[in-house]
Design an enzyme around this catalytic site. Sequence first.
Site, PDB file in Angstrom:
ATOM      1  N   SER A 153       0.822  -1.205   0.000  1.00 45.84           N
ATOM      2  CA  SER A 153       0.000   0.000   0.000  1.00 45.84           C
ATOM      3  C   SER A 153       0.860   1.260   0.000  1.00 45.84           C
ATOM      4  O   SER A 153       1.936   1.293   0.599  1.00 45.84           O
ATOM      5  CB  SER A 153      -0.898   0.010   1.239  1.00 45.84           C
ATOM      6  OG  SER A 153      -1.579   1.248   1.369  1.00 45.84           O
ATOM      7  N   TYR A 177      -2.145  -0.776   9.937  1.00 50.72           N
ATOM      8  CA  TYR A 177      -2.038  -1.130   8.517  1.00 50.72           C
ATOM      9  C   TYR A 177      -0.718  -0.666   7.915  1.00 50.72           C
ATOM     10  O   TYR A 177       0.018  -1.454   7.303  1.00 50.72           O
ATOM     11  CB  TYR A 177      -3.218  -0.514   7.752  1.00 50.72           C
ATOM     12  CG  TYR A 177      -3.320  -0.964   6.319  1.00 50.72           C
ATOM     13  CD1 TYR A 177      -3.375  -2.316   5.992  1.00 50.72           C
ATOM     14  CD2 TYR A 177      -3.387  -0.039   5.277  1.00 50.72           C
ATOM     15  CE1 TYR A 177      -3.474  -2.729   4.678  1.00 50.72           C
ATOM     16  CE2 TYR A 177      -3.493  -0.436   3.964  1.00 50.72           C
ATOM     17  CZ  TYR A 177      -3.537  -1.782   3.661  1.00 50.72           C
ATOM     18  OH  TYR A 177      -3.635  -2.195   2.353  1.00 50.72           O
TER      19      TYR A 177
END
Length: 277
Positions: A153, A177
């Site tokens: 990401s 995350y």
Amino acid sequence: MRDALDGKVVLITGASRGIGAGIARRFAAEGAAVALVARSVEPGSGGHLAGSLRELAAEIEADGGRVHCIGADLADPAVDRSGIVREVESVLGPVDVLVNNAAACYYLPFERVSDKRLHVAFEVNVFAPFQLAQACVPSMVERGRGHIVNLTSGIVDVPDSMPFEELAANFKLATTYAVSKAALNRLTTALAAEYAPTIAVNAVAPQAAVATEGATAMMDLPAYMLEPMETMVEATLVLATCDVAYSGHVVRSLPLLRESGRAVRSLDGRSVFEAGE
């Protein structure tokens, strides 16, 4: 490109829906035998999210593809990740390409992150890719070739502007995350260094948000902030078929497609490059 993966065995995690399912369809169309791993095995087992391994497998088989489904919750540390690879080897053959697509994503204030969510994030985003790669690598080394693609990401990027108060909200809520995906990126480069020039190990992140079932269930983003899912699918295909000398890269989807000269169109017929700009 056609038959780019003919005769290859590909293991894809998080394959019941979204990017993982898109990768499975695309890779099967290129001739790969695909092993699909996810929690949602039977239709309706994904709760409020559509998609299951059985439905995807039926679709691939109807098109003449070879597929095997494995139900596994990669958030559970008790799951035998090496056992998943052994099952794939026994049914389809040694794994040529490992695609670590499954992800656990939370955007919560730091003080509200529970121990359970912290553990789940690292189990899915770090430990599962680590242990699946560890189980796949020996046969890749023995056969002298292999590819590992980790889906990561852009949230990992360290902001270069201050003050922090002006950063987007997702930068401020990414203590699980972003941190776990940063570990995945570092795992990517470490494996690339250790197994060059035999195994190509790379990671790819979307240039913008991808409107998968899971993402749209979490947030409502305007169209200009999205990129077609096909960009990540095609970028993953590039990294799964590249020369093994191209290794250790953490790249974005659209720049990689431009670099490779790949002409890609989204489902609505627009150019992926146009859609991403």
